[in-house]
Motif scaffolding. Structure first.
Motif, PDB file in Angstrom:
ATOM      1  N   GLU A 165      -2.892  41.971 -24.411  1.00 28.67           N
ATOM      2  CA  GLU A 165      -4.185  42.225 -23.781  1.00 28.67           C
ATOM      3  C   GLU A 165      -4.103  41.813 -22.312  1.00 28.67           C
ATOM      4  OE1 GLU A 165      -8.688  40.357 -24.096  1.00 28.67           O
ATOM      5  OE2 GLU A 165      -7.564  40.666 -25.959  1.00 28.67           O
ATOM      6  N   SER A 166      -4.852  42.486 -21.457  1.00 28.02           N
ATOM      7  CA  SER A 166      -4.918  42.228 -20.007  1.00 28.02           C
ATOM      8  C   SER A 166      -3.534  42.214 -19.372  1.00 28.02           C
ATOM      9  CB  SER A 166      -5.691  40.929 -19.702  1.00 28.02           C
ATOM     10  OG  SER A 166      -5.044  39.792 -20.210  1.00 28.02           O
ATOM     11  N   CYS A 167      -2.711  43.193 -19.750  1.00 26.47           N
ATOM     12  CA  CYS A 167      -1.408  43.378 -19.100  1.00 26.47           C
ATOM     13  C   CYS A 167      -1.608  44.312 -17.903  1.00 26.47           C
ATOM     14  CB  CYS A 167      -0.396  43.954 -20.084  1.00 26.47           C
ATOM     15  SG  CYS A 167       1.264  44.125 -19.408  1.00 26.47           S
ATOM     16  N   GLY A 168      -2.284  43.791 -16.889  1.00 22.93           N
ATOM     17  CA  GLY A 168      -2.630  44.564 -15.708  1.00 22.93           C
ATOM     18  C   GLY A 168      -3.734  43.856 -14.949  1.00 22.93           C
ATOM     19  N   TRP A 169      -4.439  44.598 -14.115  1.00 32.07           N
ATOM     20  CA  TRP A 169      -5.478  44.010 -13.280  1.00 32.07           C
ATOM     21  C   TRP A 169      -6.658  43.540 -14.114  1.00 32.07           C
ATOM     22  CZ3 TRP A 169      -4.649  42.825  -8.373  1.00 32.07           C
ATOM     23  CH2 TRP A 169      -3.679  43.542  -7.652  1.00 32.07           C
ATOM     24  N   TYR A 170      -7.111  42.314 -13.859  1.00 35.59           N
ATOM     25  CA  TYR A 170      -8.404  41.858 -14.329  1.00 35.59           C
ATOM     26  C   TYR A 170      -9.354  42.008 -13.135  1.00 35.59           C
ATOM     27  CZ  TYR A 170     -10.835  39.784 -18.272  1.00 35.59           C
ATOM     28  OH  TYR A 170     -11.629  39.587 -19.379  1.00 35.59           O
ATOM     29  N   PRO A 286      -9.744  43.598 -19.867  1.00 35.67           N
ATOM     30  CA  PRO A 286      -8.870  43.361 -21.026  1.00 35.67           C
ATOM     31  C   PRO A 286      -8.008  44.567 -21.377  1.00 35.67           C
ATOM     32  CG  PRO A 286     -11.105  42.600 -21.462  1.00 35.67           C
ATOM     33  CD  PRO A 286     -11.165  43.377 -20.185  1.00 35.67           C
ATOM     34  N   SER A 287      -8.538  45.776 -21.114  1.00 37.35           N
ATOM     35  CA  SER A 287      -7.795  47.020 -21.337  1.00 37.35           C
ATOM     36  C   SER A 287      -7.578  47.690 -19.982  1.00 37.35           C
ATOM     37  CB  SER A 287      -8.561  47.954 -22.278  1.00 37.35           C
ATOM     38  OG  SER A 287      -8.768  47.351 -23.533  1.00 37.35           O
ATOM     39  N   PRO A 288      -6.563  47.268 -19.238  1.00 38.16           N
ATOM     40  CA  PRO A 288      -6.390  47.784 -17.878  1.00 38.16           C
ATOM     41  C   PRO A 288      -5.845  49.206 -17.865  1.00 38.16           C
ATOM     42  CG  PRO A 288      -4.657  46.228 -18.405  1.00 38.16           C
ATOM     43  CD  PRO A 288      -5.609  46.210 -19.555  1.00 38.16           C
ATOM     44  N   GLY A 289      -5.851  49.791 -16.684  1.00 42.07           N
ATOM     45  CA  GLY A 289      -5.452  51.182 -16.534  1.00 42.07           C
ATOM     46  C   GLY A 289      -4.005  51.431 -16.899  1.00 42.07           C
TER      47      GLY A 289
END
Length: 379
Positions: A165-170, A286-289
């Motif tokens: 989860e949140s493997c990208g921009w928050y 939590p669900s990044p692009g």
């Protein structure tokens, strides 16, 4: 094709409750995403024989961290949860005995404790405000932390996969604690602008894409000020600046994703990796692009809590012949779930291309919620 069924759990839902695994198996659930590294939360545990409320005071891991992985000056490092120490391993063993396989549910770029202790690692908005809950993924220290955490959770015994989860921009949305931010309604474009980071690493990133950082920061503030003043409903940058921001954000997120996936592959090349994602490449949270064309090497997990055309569109965007694709549905009426529609909604998601359905969250669910899940799986 009938989809596979899974569920989300906290480790304290399982640890100390010997009936939990059998209860899941009795519902037709054969896979559980169990939190191995998670942010702060206050959770009800309605069926646990020893407790009914668990308060996770800050982001933590639920296994014993390997200190050799985290050595070095200035390293961001996780802490073990004192309120539920080493419960992840016991939960994994208990579920395995009931025939339920475990994925390590791991939260990466969202954790307020690290942002408070290392403010330079947190997002810095255009007004100079820090978001301690949102780690800036342009920071090399944050990228190293995320990759190391993903690898360490993958190394835990008894796993069948890793779910990130949140493997990208928050960004601006905190999504827990006592938020008091609804006084001004922020439309999607304004919400993106207030989420942009202007830390030194991000300023370098904008400059690399041809945008002068301080001029860009001024443009963001000029666009947002009328929203906060109530004279306009939304905000936007000029096309050239918007394009530079998009290139920088997509490139940075891709770099993080590659490093995290490589770290897991080095640790456990046999493990599948699931990524909470949305098809808008500029999405954050939590669900990044994650653009569908960039979803190679990982299994997208789409948030689809209740019936919504946008959720079906997201599933269709990722769906492809032979592609594994998960959709997360809400199984808790008290959190906005729709038990009456759950069977039909699950069927529609499967028809749209979801090969797995994940119920959120069976540790929080009431007895009536579990009955609705049993009906949905049975149909």
């Amino acid at each position: 094709m009938t989809p596979a069924f899974g569920a989300y759990l906290y480790p304290w839902d399982v640890d100390g409750d010997p009936a939990c695994g059998a209860r899941l198996a009795g519902l037709g659930i054969r896979r559980a995403a169990v939190a191995a590294a998670y942010h702060s939360v206050r959770a009800l545990t309605p069926r646990h024989p020893r407790h009914k409320v668990v308060t996770a005071e800050h982001a933590a891991v639920y296994y014993r961290p390997d200190q050799d992985r985290w050595s070095g000056p200035g390293r961001l490092r996780p802490v073990e949860a004192p309120w539920s120490p080493r419960s992840f391993g016991r939960a994994t063993e208990s579920l395995a005995e009931a025939g339920v396989e475990v994925y390590a549910w791991t939260v990466l770029a969202h954790g307020q404790r690290l942002g408070v202790r290392h403010p330079d690692a947190a997002v810095l908005n255009a007004y100079g405000d820090r978001y301690p809950w949102a780690l800036c993924v342009a920071s090399p220290a944050v990228r190293l932390y995320c990759a190391t955490l993903a690898a360490e959770t993958a190394a835990q015994p008894g796993l069948s996969g890793v779910e990130l989860e949140s493997c990208g921009w928050y960004g601006f949305d905190h999504l827990h604690a006592h938020d008091k931010v609804a006084g001004v309604s922020l439309a999607p474009a304004a919400r993106l602008l207030i989420s942009l980071c202007f830390c030194p690493h991000c300023r370098d990133g904008y400059a690399a894409e041809g945008a002068e950082p301080w001029a860009l920061r001024a443009k963001v503030r000029d666009a947002l000020d009328p929203v906060f003043a109530g004279t306009t409903q939304d905000a936007a940058l000029d096309p050239e600046s918007a394009a530079a921001v998009a290139r920088m954000r997509v490139r940075t997120a891709a770099e993080l994703r590659r490093s995290v996936l490589a770290a897991v592959a080095t640790e456990r090349p046999d493990l599948p990796v699931l990524l909470h994602a949305q098809p808008d490449p500029l999405g954050f949270g939590p669900s990044p692009g994650l653009a569908p064309k960039d979803a190679r090497g990982a299994v997208p997990v789409v948030l689809a809590p209740t019936r919504a055309e946008a959720a079906l569109a997201a599933v269709r965007a990722y769906a492809a012949p032979g592609r594994r694709l998960a959709a997360t549905v809400s199984a808790v009426a008290g959190l906005g779930g729709d038990p009456a529609d759950l069977p039909a909604w699950c069927a529609d998601l499967a028809a749209a291309g979801a090969t797995e359905l994940r119920f959120y969250h069976l540790g929080l669910a009431s007895h009536q919620d579990l009955a609705a899940v049993r009906t949905a799986v049975g149909r």
